[in-house]
Design a protein around this motif. Structure first.
Motif, PDB file in Angstrom:
ATOM      1  N   THR A  41     -11.603  -8.698  -1.380  1.00 38.41           N
ATOM      2  CA  THR A  41     -11.119  -7.483  -2.076  1.00 38.41           C
ATOM      3  C   THR A  41     -12.019  -7.686  -3.526  1.00 38.41           C
ATOM      4  O   THR A  41     -12.361  -6.594  -3.838  1.00 38.41           O
ATOM      5  N   ILE A  44     -15.244  -5.996  -2.693  1.00 34.71           N
ATOM      6  CA  ILE A  44     -15.226  -4.602  -2.287  1.00 34.71           C
ATOM      7  C   ILE A  44     -15.128  -3.971  -3.904  1.00 34.71           C
ATOM      8  O   ILE A  44     -16.104  -2.964  -4.054  1.00 34.71           O
ATOM      9  N   ALA A 152      -6.966  -5.275   0.992  1.00 34.54           N
ATOM     10  CA  ALA A 152      -7.918  -4.429   0.721  1.00 34.54           C
ATOM     11  C   ALA A 152      -7.094  -2.921   1.332  1.00 34.54           C
ATOM     12  O   ALA A 152      -8.004  -1.988   1.031  1.00 34.54           O
ATOM     13  N   TRP A 155      -7.014  -0.603  -1.568  1.00 34.69           N
ATOM     14  CA  TRP A 155      -8.486  -0.690  -2.104  1.00 34.69           C
ATOM     15  C   TRP A 155      -8.676   0.338  -3.213  1.00 34.69           C
ATOM     16  O   TRP A 155      -9.575   0.290  -4.244  1.00 34.69           O
ATOM     17  N   TYR A 156      -8.241   1.357  -2.918  1.00 36.92           N
ATOM     18  CA  TYR A 156      -8.294   2.564  -3.976  1.00 36.92           C
ATOM     19  C   TYR A 156      -7.759   1.975  -5.376  1.00 36.92           C
ATOM     20  O   TYR A 156      -8.240   2.333  -6.541  1.00 36.92           O
ATOM     21  N   VAL A 159     -10.531  -0.519  -6.930  1.00 40.49           N
ATOM     22  CA  VAL A 159     -11.839   0.109  -7.488  1.00 40.49           C
ATOM     23  C   VAL A 159     -11.696   1.260  -8.526  1.00 40.49           C
ATOM     24  O   VAL A 159     -12.761   1.419  -9.327  1.00 40.49           O
ATOM     25  N   SER A 371      -4.434   5.110   0.770  1.00 41.29           N
ATOM     26  CA  SER A 371      -4.533   3.806   0.315  1.00 41.29           C
ATOM     27  C   SER A 371      -3.660   3.724  -1.095  1.00 41.29           C
ATOM     28  O   SER A 371      -2.843   2.376  -0.950  1.00 41.29           O
TER      29      SER A 371
END
Length: 379
Positions: A41, A44, A152, A155-156, A159, A371
């Motif tokens: 993660t 990413i 993950a 994930w949104y 990030v 997500s």
């Protein structure tokens, strides 16, 4: 009989050693998976990092001149939310970290670490085994929780720095619920009880102004207070402050045009139930979309994905309901830990329903499996 008892004692030692070896093995496997999850993660986040604002973060820069002209804009709406606390984090990132977003992403990771610690403090069972076995069980529990919270699949939220509001809402709601249950300890001194109670109220305010779902913590705190037989003055304080939060939140409130009206959505209960079960089952959606459907060459598998997610969500919902009933029965002894777990479970369920009521007019599959909405399910 004495000789038989003496003869049985040595036999129990190998069983205990075997049990301890199994505990070490499971804890080690869980630790490896947890480390893999956290590392991947973080990779990413590292690979996808950019200081350029993403999506909703552009709204912050449009909001900033209005805030500089009128500080009351701190509490203005962002879609259906009033994200005053999140905006304070954005301001810190802008003034002290050159708006790189690194501070926001770090806060997301720290928030999930704290959330994992809170959940583990409630879930780690107290066993009659040795101190070593108890430690291994706690390690295993923590690793499982870390696997979920740092997955993950959401994930949104990792990030995009703007999404710091998601972990903040859940973390502060959990703190409010746990702090309130701490007040029920009969052995607590009055000063300590008042500190826990004040912490519960402050955390609830923070959750409210992180995201709209934080409003749901107020009726939940009142229910917990009634369940734990709080004094009238405490119940009055929760009710008064909660009513004030709700009134100020919806003062000059405007329902976003693209969203469904929750009152109208209540007339479509089957659709609400389908959305909730799809949302709860969303973590298994990728298995159907990226593995099963391509392998079996099913083509457009949207309908099958919807059935698959809804079925998985229904199963998880039934299991959660059974856990809730179990906790309710165990909490009859007014145990703070069980009451806190039950409260967090109810809060998650309420946020799922609220999400469905506000987004029922969106395509179910793309909306419920997004997500960013998997956070509560993974928690």
């Amino acid at each position: 009989m004495l000789f038989e008892t003496d003869r049985q004692k040595p036999e129990s030692q190998p069983e205990s050693a075997e049990c301890e070896r199994s505990s070490v093995l499971f804890a080690a496997i869980a630790a490896v998976f947890a480390a893999f999850t956290v590392i991947t993660t973080m990779l990413i986040v590292w690979i996808s990092y950019t200081s350029v604002p993403r999506h909703d973060m552009w709204d912050y820069w449009q909001w900033l001149p209005k805030f500089e002209a009128d500080w009351s804009m701190l509490f203005s709406q962002h879609n259906e939310h009033r994200i005053a606390l999140a905006r304070l984090f954005f301001l810190v990132d802008q003034h002290f970290f050159q708006a790189t977003g690194i501070f926001l992403r770090a806060c997301t990771f720290v928030s999930w670490c704290l959330q994992a610690a809170l959940v583990c403090s409630l879930c780690a069972p107290s066993t009659s085994g040795s101190g070593r076995q108890q430690t291994l069980i706690r390690v295993f529990t923590y690793c499982v929780v870390v696997n979920c919270l740092f997955s993950a699949q959401q994930w949104y939220n990792f990030v995009n720095g703007f999404q710091v509001q998601f972990p903040l809402m859940y973390l502060l709601a959990s703190v409010a619920i746990i702090a309130l249950t701490k007040c029920s300890g009969a052995a607590l001194e009055t000063s300590h009880r008042n500190r826990w109670f004040l912490l519960a109220l402050v955390a609830a305010i923070g959750s409210t102004y992180s995201m709209g779902g934080g409003l749901l913590v107020w009726p939940l705190l009142l229910l917990l207070g009634l369940f734990l037989r709080f004094k009238v003055r405490h119940l009055t304080a929760i009710s008064a402050l909660g009513a004030f939060m709700w009134l100020t939140y919806f003062c000059n409130y405007q329902t976003p045009g693209a969203h469904a009206k929750p009152v109208e959505s209540l007339t479509r209960l089957p659709a609400v139930l389908r959305y909730v079960t799809t949302l709860v089952g969303s973590p298994v959606d990728d298995l159907m979309a990226l593995v099963v459907a391509p392998v079996l060459r099913l083509g457009n598998a949207d309908h099958l994905r919807l059935v698959w997610d809804s079925l998985a969500g229904a199963i998880v919902t039934l299991v959660a309901l059974a856990c809730g009933l179990y906790l309710l029965r165990r909490s009859s002894a007014r145990q703070a830990r069980h009451a806190a777990l039950l409260g967090i479970l109810l809060f998650l369920a309420m946020t799922f329903v609220a999400t469905a009521l506000g987004r029922l007019n969106f395509p179910v599959l793309s909306s419920a499996t997004a997500s960013r909405y998997r956070t509560g399910v993974l928690l």
